[in-house]
Design a protein around this motif. Structure first.
Motif, PDB file in Angstrom:
ATOM      1  N   LYS A  81      15.202  10.547  64.982  1.00 23.86           N
ATOM      2  CA  LYS A  81      16.404  11.371  65.097  1.00 23.86           C
ATOM      3  C   LYS A  81      16.580  12.278  63.891  1.00 23.86           C
ATOM      4  O   LYS A  81      17.029  13.429  64.023  1.00 23.86           O
ATOM      5  N   SER A 100      18.817  15.187  65.142  1.00 22.76           N
ATOM      6  CA  SER A 100      19.782  14.691  66.121  1.00 22.76           C
ATOM      7  C   SER A 100      20.546  13.479  65.583  1.00 22.76           C
ATOM      8  O   SER A 100      21.129  12.719  66.356  1.00 22.76           O
ATOM      9  N   SER A 105      23.392  11.457  64.492  1.00 22.75           N
ATOM     10  CA  SER A 105      24.791  11.635  64.881  1.00 22.75           C
ATOM     11  C   SER A 105      25.718  10.695  64.125  1.00 22.75           C
ATOM     12  O   SER A 105      25.270   9.820  63.363  1.00 22.75           O
ATOM     13  N   ASP A 114      28.164  15.562  68.252  1.00 19.93           N
ATOM     14  CA  ASP A 114      28.121  16.871  67.599  1.00 19.93           C
ATOM     15  C   ASP A 114      29.390  17.047  66.769  1.00 19.93           C
ATOM     16  O   ASP A 114      30.450  17.427  67.285  1.00 19.93           O
TER      17      ASP A 114
END
Length: 449
Positions: A321, A326, A328, A387
């Motif tokens: 990730k 990505s 998070s 996000d």
């Protein structure tokens, strides 16, 4: 523990600055401070005398290596002698060729025997053993109940008989159960007293003769200092103990028991209790403890804690990730949880070399801050956690209200998340697969006892 001793030893080494070699005179001055530091730490007088003499003989006249100062040269000698004093290397448990292996835990009341039975059983179960805890203390009020509660918390079996008052018969029945049901380790929680008496020692001798245990582990409260050493010596003379478990090593005791007990009993410290939780039992590595005392850190123990807290598959997924950008807030929350599992932050920092001990004393780590951070993340929607760029002023107000915090806290969280994401990305780009390159010798299969 050991903070005061470490400070005084560091101060003693500083007296050698500016000297070209270790002479008898400058060693004498430094060792006077070392002797006082050890005595103030409640180390046995005879142990201190022999220790200082060994250091003196080794240190006097040694030419200082080009890469070392005289203070560093003395630290090297003291480090080696401290390690030897506490046992040179880790000594593990001895297992019987035919199951079950019997481990007897003995000691005075209040030393932490029952809790140590639970902690050791938990450790063994994680190493693919099947332990049976035996409640053989029929005298202390609620001792049996305490062990049963520990068994429930750990999901492990406890043999107890509330009606039977003879610990010999209890152990006999427990042994039969262990053999019949495939338990490979049997941990016996024996009775204690407020002080040593012949009735207690005879009962323990009878149990030892009956069970033929592979290990008789003396449980000592590190907070009692030299009293623990004296009692350990008496138990050893009566029972020929095979090792020691030191409890409450996370407290503010001066450390005399840890530094004296091996020299007095000639029996190794095998485990130390470093907290109240049932997973806070550690193997005792003398060389690592010596490094901690001398302010040199304990990187190996730090790595072991990281390995224990971090699942390898999760680490690989996290790395992926980060590379794909990505990472998070859900992942950030998972990392916070893993850090909390590793233990108090100040203890973790104390394992790192070069960390200023004086600064650690003044460091006030608010463990509740982790809970607040997690509460804020939990107050976000799945989309916001995926996000963080979606989180505008209005959303921040909602998150703050939902987590019982304010907007400044939310802003701080988002800033920390952004910094963590950038740092992790930088680490993976510069250092390769950092998470997977932790030493694996402690993480695969059974641990060698």
């Amino acid at each position: 523990m050991f903070d005061n001793l470490a400070d005084k030893l560091q101060s003693a080494f500083k007296t050698l600055r500016g000297h070209g070699k270790l002479s008898e005179q400058n060693i004498k001055v430094a060792l006077k401070d070392v002797r006082m530091a050890l005595l103030e730490a409640d180390v046995n007088f005879h142990v201190v005398k022999d220790f200082v003499e060994r250091v003196r003989i080794r240190a006097i006249g040694q030419e200082v290596l080009k890469s070392l100062t005289p203070g560093q040269q003395l630290i090297k000698v003291v480090n080696e002698e401290l390690t030897a004093l506490m046992g040179k290397e880790y000594v593990g448990l001895t297992f019987a060729e035919t199951a079950p292996t019997v481990l007897m835990l003995v000691g005075l009341q209040g030393s932490g025997k029952t809790t140590s039975v639970g902690k050791l059983s938990s450790m063994l179960s994680k190493e693919h053993h099947k332990p049976l805890m035996v409640a053989a203390d029929v005298y202390r009020p609620a001792a049996i109940t305490q062990l049963q509660v520990l068994g429930q918390q750990l999901g492990l079996d406890v043999y107890a008989d509330l009606e039977e008052k003879d610990p010999r018969k209890i152990c006999q029945m427990a042994h039969q159960k262990a053999k019949a049901e495939g338990f490979d380790v049997m941990l016996v929680d024996t009775a204690g007293r407020l002080h040593i008496d012949q009735t207690l020692m005879q009962e323990l001798r009878d149990l030892k003769a009956q069970l033929a245990p592979k290990e008789v582990l003396f449980v000592a409260d590190a907070m009692t200092g030299q009293d623990a050493v004296t009692v350990a010596d008496q138990f050893n003379k009566d029972l020929d103990i095979t090792g020691v478990i030191l409890t409450k090593m996370d407290g503010d005791a001066r450390g005399g028991a840890a530094l004296s007990i091996k020299a007095v009993t000639n029996r190794p410290i095998k485990f130390v209790g470093v907290g109240e939780k049932l997973d806070q039992l550690e193997r005792f590595h003398p060389e690592r403890m010596a490094s901690r005392i001398l302010g040199m850190g304990d990187v190996l123990s730090f790595i072991e804690k990281v390995e224990k807290a971090m699942d390898e598959k999760k680490a690989e997924e996290l790395e992926r990730k980060i590379r794909e950008q990505s990472f998070s807030l859900d992942d950030f929350r998972e990392q916070l949880r893993q850090v909390r599992q590793m233990g108090p932050i100040d203890q973790l920092l104390g394992m790192l070399p070069g960390v200023n001990r004086a600064a650690l004393k003044d460091l006030q780590v608010d463990e509740k801050q982790f809970a607040r951070l997690e509460a804020m993340i939990n107050s976000m929607t799945p989309q916001e956690r995926f996000d963080a760029r979606l989180i505008n002023s209005k959303r921040k107000q909602r998150i703050a209200k939902g987590s019982g915090t304010d907007i400044r806290d939310v802003n701080n969280l988002l800033r920390q998340f952004d910094q963590a994401r950038k740092l992790m990305k930088k680490l993976t780009e510069s250092g390769g697969k950092r998470f997977r390159h932790l030493p694996k010798r402690f993480s695969r299969g059974k641990r060698p006892f």
